[in-house]
Scaffold this active site. Sequence first.
Site, PDB file in Angstrom:
ATOM      1  N   THR A  23      25.615  71.521 -66.592  1.00 46.51           N
ATOM      2  CA  THR A  23      24.223  70.316 -66.314  1.00 46.51           C
ATOM      3  C   THR A  23      24.630  69.306 -65.284  1.00 46.51           C
ATOM      4  OG1 THR A  23      22.593  69.332 -68.053  1.00 46.51           O
ATOM      5  CG2 THR A  23      24.553  68.262 -67.957  1.00 46.51           C
ATOM      6  N   CYS A  29      19.899  59.964 -69.622  1.00 41.12           N
ATOM      7  CA  CYS A  29      20.097  61.667 -71.041  1.00 41.12           C
ATOM      8  C   CYS A  29      21.437  61.711 -71.061  1.00 41.12           C
ATOM      9  CB  CYS A  29      19.320  62.936 -70.586  1.00 41.12           C
ATOM     10  SG  CYS A  29      17.869  62.474 -70.230  1.00 41.12           S
ATOM     11  N   HIS A  46      22.046  68.808 -73.054  1.00 43.85           N
ATOM     12  CA  HIS A  46      21.053  67.931 -72.685  1.00 43.85           C
ATOM     13  C   HIS A  46      20.030  67.275 -73.681  1.00 43.85           C
ATOM     14  CE1 HIS A  46      20.339  66.737 -68.414  1.00 43.85           C
ATOM     15  NE2 HIS A  46      19.664  65.777 -68.683  1.00 43.85           N
TER      16      HIS A  46
END
Lengths: 160, 283
Positions: A23, A29, A46
């Site tokens: 990711t 996040c 995520h």
Amino acid sequence: MSDLIVGISDIKVSNNPADVIITYALGSCIAIIVYDPLVKVGGLLHYMLPESALDQNKAGVNPEMFADTGIPILFKTCYKLGAEKKRMIVKAAGGASILDDTNFFRIGQKNIMAMRKIFWKNNVLIDKEDTGLNYNRTVRLEISTGKVFVRSSGGEMKEL
Amino acid sequence: MKIVDRILKSINTIPAFPETGNKVAQLLRKPDYSVNEVANVIKYDPSITANILKMANSAYFGPRHKITNINDAVVYLGQQNLLRAIQTAGVSKYYKKGASGYFDRVTDLWEHSVAVALMSQIISRKITGQEDTTLYTAALLHDVGKIIMGEFVRDSLTKIAELVSSKNISFLEAEEIILGINHADLGGKIATYWKFPAEIRDAISFHHRPDLLEKEEKTMPWIVYIADQFCLMLGVGGGVDGLSYRAVSEVLPKFNLRMKDLEMSMVLLSDDLNHAKELISII
């Protein structure tokens, strides 16, 4: 070797030793990375925000957006591939904040708190984490080894 | 020559900004404009024409049938969206080379800029109840200074990063200390060079510190600020500067915003981004 890319509010799970789950660009996040070394099953979530109470409809359509709805899905999807909770290694990265972050714009901090609360309630220990501060992170999970690498913006890849 | 002088001198190497947006805006202000007149102005610029057709067919603007010519695009998009599409197409060519020095990938700066422009409209709807085309342009251009600053930042990155990590100094302040100017001020100067109105210039110059702008009643720099911070938090097009910028605490009470409103804006933005792939893919 194939790269499985995890977008924002997204999950990827695999038991294929040739796969690497990646990711990019975690800001506030958080990426939760889980791995069962016996069956070599791993997954990466995520998520963007702490609580699905913000928008129940959205959480119905895209549960991976929130910590409280995304984390259970990550675990359950790994169980389907033979992973077991007691063997799973749990790591986390992300949750960055902007400078002198006081009472507002606290999404990074709230995301960290949310994940800790959920793991604490479910008796899950976080093995390693690289959270907070104020830079972006890219995370890689190798399914063959379970190794997790984190790269901060402009920096080098380091094993977590 | 001092670094800052070299940076300022580079502004003159940037090509002039396309007139198409201004010309169309002027035409649209006439009560009796015709679709043909507008289409003819747009057709004069082939790269903008191609991009407008692409954008008009994107899910963000959501046409029900395929739009194949500029006349149809003008009618279908309507005034506000047409101006936005023209500005997006016009700005995109300056971002083709990205801003290496700040970003890993060439497309990062453009992705970030489009995301901030979309977010500015979400916040504007929340605060004022309507969208705003001038704000959209300002948001799209907020980081334009980085297209020049990139190479200078790359050469001095070690020094800048050292300041940021050791002394609680923001990336913006470190740029100014090491290079003599920061990317926001430089962007404002580029806007002046392109003859953009003062409100767009100010929104660019003060996008990290709207509290330092004396014209306090102006909301545009504040909205660009919020939109930018949230895209940075979301990680859309984050670079070496990461989230190393100051939080300006007045912003929430100033607009009577709650944390929940901002979290909701992030949810809306992620929907918009899913529908805006064509806007991002035009470079």
